[in-house]
Design a protein around this motif. Sequence first.
Motif, PDB file in Angstrom:
ATOM      1  N   THR A 148      65.541  48.306  46.851  1.00 30.91           N
ATOM      2  CA  THR A 148      64.801  48.376  45.583  1.00 30.91           C
ATOM      3  C   THR A 148      63.799  47.235  45.548  1.00 30.91           C
ATOM      4  N   ARG A 149      62.924  47.305  44.596  1.00 32.04           N
ATOM      5  CA  ARG A 149      61.966  46.208  44.455  1.00 32.04           C
ATOM      6  C   ARG A 149      61.612  46.034  42.983  1.00 32.04           C
ATOM      7  N   ILE A 150      61.294  44.791  42.630  1.00 30.60           N
ATOM      8  CA  ILE A 150      60.675  44.545  41.332  1.00 30.60           C
ATOM      9  C   ILE A 150      59.239  44.179  41.674  1.00 30.60           C
ATOM     10  N   ALA A 151      58.304  44.763  40.911  1.00 27.07           N
ATOM     11  CA  ALA A 151      56.899  44.604  41.294  1.00 27.07           C
ATOM     12  C   ALA A 151      56.081  44.016  40.141  1.00 27.07           C
ATOM     13  N   PRO A 152      56.367  42.780  39.779  1.00 31.54           N
ATOM     14  CA  PRO A 152      55.640  42.197  38.648  1.00 31.54           C
ATOM     15  C   PRO A 152      54.188  41.868  38.978  1.00 31.54           C
ATOM     16  N   SER A 153      53.332  41.999  37.998  1.00 30.53           N
ATOM     17  CA  SER A 153      51.941  41.565  38.162  1.00 30.53           C
ATOM     18  C   SER A 153      51.869  40.145  37.618  1.00 30.53           C
ATOM     19  N   PRO A 154      51.403  39.203  38.416  1.00 22.93           N
ATOM     20  CA  PRO A 154      51.377  37.813  37.938  1.00 22.93           C
ATOM     21  C   PRO A 154      50.200  37.548  36.994  1.00 22.93           C
ATOM     22  N   SER A 212      54.786  40.837  44.534  1.00 19.88           N
ATOM     23  CA  SER A 212      53.861  40.307  43.543  1.00 19.88           C
ATOM     24  C   SER A 212      52.599  41.166  43.578  1.00 19.88           C
ATOM     25  N   GLU A 213      52.347  41.895  42.516  1.00 24.19           N
ATOM     26  CA  GLU A 213      51.212  42.826  42.495  1.00 24.19           C
ATOM     27  C   GLU A 213      49.991  42.118  41.910  1.00 24.19           C
ATOM     28  N   ASP A 214      49.377  41.350  42.782  1.00 24.84           N
ATOM     29  CA  ASP A 214      48.320  40.432  42.347  1.00 24.84           C
ATOM     30  C   ASP A 214      46.929  40.942  42.719  1.00 24.84           C
ATOM     31  N   LEU A 232      43.210  50.985  43.834  1.00 28.05           N
ATOM     32  CA  LEU A 232      43.795  50.889  42.501  1.00 28.05           C
ATOM     33  C   LEU A 232      45.316  50.798  42.612  1.00 28.05           C
ATOM     34  N   TYR A 233      45.896  50.381  41.516  1.00 30.57           N
ATOM     35  CA  TYR A 233      47.337  50.178  41.424  1.00 30.57           C
ATOM     36  C   TYR A 233      48.160  51.326  42.029  1.00 30.57           C
ATOM     37  N   HIS A 234      47.845  52.559  41.679  1.00 32.06           N
ATOM     38  CA  HIS A 234      48.667  53.687  42.153  1.00 32.06           C
ATOM     39  C   HIS A 234      48.703  53.772  43.671  1.00 32.06           C
ATOM     40  N   ALA A 294      48.036  51.322  45.913  1.00 31.20           N
ATOM     41  CA  ALA A 294      48.690  50.153  46.514  1.00 31.20           C
ATOM     42  C   ALA A 294      50.214  50.272  46.390  1.00 31.20           C
ATOM     43  N   VAL A 295      50.680  50.731  45.235  1.00 34.40           N
ATOM     44  CA  VAL A 295      52.126  50.865  45.008  1.00 34.40           C
ATOM     45  C   VAL A 295      52.732  51.841  46.015  1.00 34.40           C
ATOM     46  N   VAL A 296      52.053  52.972  46.201  1.00 30.62           N
ATOM     47  CA  VAL A 296      52.608  53.992  47.088  1.00 30.62           C
ATOM     48  C   VAL A 296      52.643  53.495  48.536  1.00 30.62           C
ATOM     49  N   ILE A 316      63.000  51.757  40.668  1.00 28.01           N
ATOM     50  CA  ILE A 316      63.627  51.607  39.350  1.00 28.01           C
ATOM     51  C   ILE A 316      62.645  50.784  38.530  1.00 28.01           C
ATOM     52  N   ARG A 317      62.140  51.336  37.447  1.00 28.93           N
ATOM     53  CA  ARG A 317      61.122  50.628  36.677  1.00 28.93           C
ATOM     54  C   ARG A 317      61.132  51.132  35.244  1.00 28.93           C
ATOM     55  N   GLY A 318      60.283  50.523  34.418  1.00 33.86           N
ATOM     56  CA  GLY A 318      60.268  50.858  32.992  1.00 33.86           C
ATOM     57  C   GLY A 318      59.740  52.272  32.756  1.00 33.86           C
ATOM     58  N   ASP A 368      57.631  53.231  30.792  1.00 32.40           N
ATOM     59  CA  ASP A 368      56.178  53.311  30.619  1.00 32.40           C
ATOM     60  C   ASP A 368      55.481  53.755  31.908  1.00 32.40           C
ATOM     61  N   HIS A 369      56.211  53.787  33.022  1.00 39.60           N
ATOM     62  CA  HIS A 369      55.605  54.230  34.284  1.00 39.60           C
ATOM     63  C   HIS A 369      55.843  55.704  34.586  1.00 39.60           C
ATOM     64  N   ILE A 370      56.558  56.406  33.720  1.00 41.23           N
ATOM     65  CA  ILE A 370      56.874  57.825  34.013  1.00 41.23           C
ATOM     66  C   ILE A 370      55.606  58.626  34.287  1.00 41.23           C
TER      67      ILE A 370
HETATM   68  N1  GLU Z   1      53.131  46.166  38.726  1.00 40.24           N
HETATM   69  C1  GLU Z   1      53.664  47.099  37.808  1.00 40.24           C
HETATM   70  C2  GLU Z   1      53.938  46.409  36.476  1.00 40.24           C
HETATM   71  O1  GLU Z   1      54.016  45.219  36.424  1.00 40.24           O
HETATM   72  C3  GLU Z   1      54.974  47.715  38.263  1.00 40.24           C
HETATM   73  C4  GLU Z   1      54.781  48.795  39.226  1.00 40.24           C
HETATM   74  C5  GLU Z   1      56.021  49.591  39.558  1.00 40.24           C
HETATM   75  O2  GLU Z   1      57.148  49.156  39.285  1.00 40.24           O
HETATM   76  O3  GLU Z   1      55.853  50.642  40.152  1.00 40.24           O
HETATM   77  O4  GLU Z   1      54.075  47.083  35.497  1.00 40.24           O
END
Ligand code: GLU
Length: 439
Positions: free
Chosen positions: A5-11, A41-43, A151-153, A155-157, A169-171, A173-175
């Motif tokens: 799993t990963r947590i992908a916070p934007s700093p 780190s999604e910077d 763009l974010y989408h 890079a994430v993929v 596993i994420r919030g 709001d990403h559905i």
């Molecule tokens: N960087 C995204 C955020 O901070 C999360 C991306 C993801 O979990 O897919 O909301």
Amino acid sequence: MTVKTRIAPSPTGWLHIGTARTALFCYLYAKHHGGKFAIRSEDTDRARSLPEYEEEILAGLAWLGLEHDEFVRQSERVSRHQELLEKLVEEGKAYVSEEESKSEAGKMVQIVRLKNPGKSVTFTDLVRGEITFDTSDLGDFVIARAIDDPLYHFAVVVDDMDMEITHVIRGEDHISNTPRQILIQEALGAPRPAYAHLPLILAPDRTKLSKRHGATSIADYRSEGFLPEAFVNYIGMLGWNPGNDREEYSLAEFVEAFELDGVQKHGAIWNREKLLDVNQQWMRKLSDEDFIVQGGITAPDDTKLRMIVPLLKERAKTFKEARDMITGELACMFSAPTLDTALLTVKDVGGNTATHLQRLLNLFPDLHEGMTADEIKAVLMPYADTVSKEEGGRGAALWPLRYALSGEERSPDPFTLISILGAGESGVRIQNALDILKG
Ligand code: GLU
């Protein structure tokens, strides 16, 4: 297959409660299954990302005890993103389109759009079940602002694919981002990870939790003196239910118990009072020595400080509260108070305060060092009990006694005060109050 799993916070800001909870669930799921937990780190938002935010986010996750097995910085992967963008363009799955810039009128830019097959996308969300989206409305959506600026989408993929993430596993709001990301995955021929979208954390009024509801950043809770164990225990129960009444979990116990089927679908309500209670429970578990050290508590007199730890444990719900008590309601333990005559006599009926204090002081020869508060009470209470209802009852004697000792409207009871101050110092303070009353 090893779970990862990963947590992908934007700093672009401090570590937020919601991100901390998502990180915890990512960690728990991975560790429960003997897998790995990564931080990415999604910077890539260069204008808004700051190294100090990244540092603070990592420090916050470490404080919570969420040790990571891998760390990836998205900005360091830009050439890989570009390589795959070019590949998609070559394969005719995406195309470069010359369009007017959205931010600068009149300027033409070469953005990259995905050729959307316009089908319906269905995925199984491990929290919410089967979800279907019709993606034809999305059209050929943008995946990069330029061939070297994904763009974010996108890079994430790419990153999830390269990092071999098995569970996203994420919030919640990403559905709505998921169908786009699945289309990109399919274009790249990437495997589809499992998805679990977590319910949001809501304020008590069921609106989005924000600053106006109190602190939302982990740094604030750290400096307020919450224990990481307590914080983990509290946020672990936000939106997850073990299926029984148990409420107390350490991180290791959560790892043991955690499964995604315990995650609820509806929003979880943030409750500061509950967090404070959980924190107090964890503070009380500490030995007195650890309480002082972990709480960063200092006082003018170490011996006395050790004696008042039980009082701090009883009264304080955060270490900040405990520290404030040393200079506030418990300052009287370390220095004699300045008394206000009006407060000394506030419970006075018929001008008897001095008499009560003198009679109590007369009993002091019966006190000796090392007596417990209960033993002291057994010596002094019988006098207070003789004060009749008309004369104000026992409070008419106990109030000035307590106030003479503490100089505070709120403080521990007088017997506890005497047990810590000692009979000698207590006697001096009572004599001082008598002198003030004499004027
Ligand atoms: N960087 C995204 C955020 O901070 C999360 C991306 C993801 O979990 O897919 O909301």
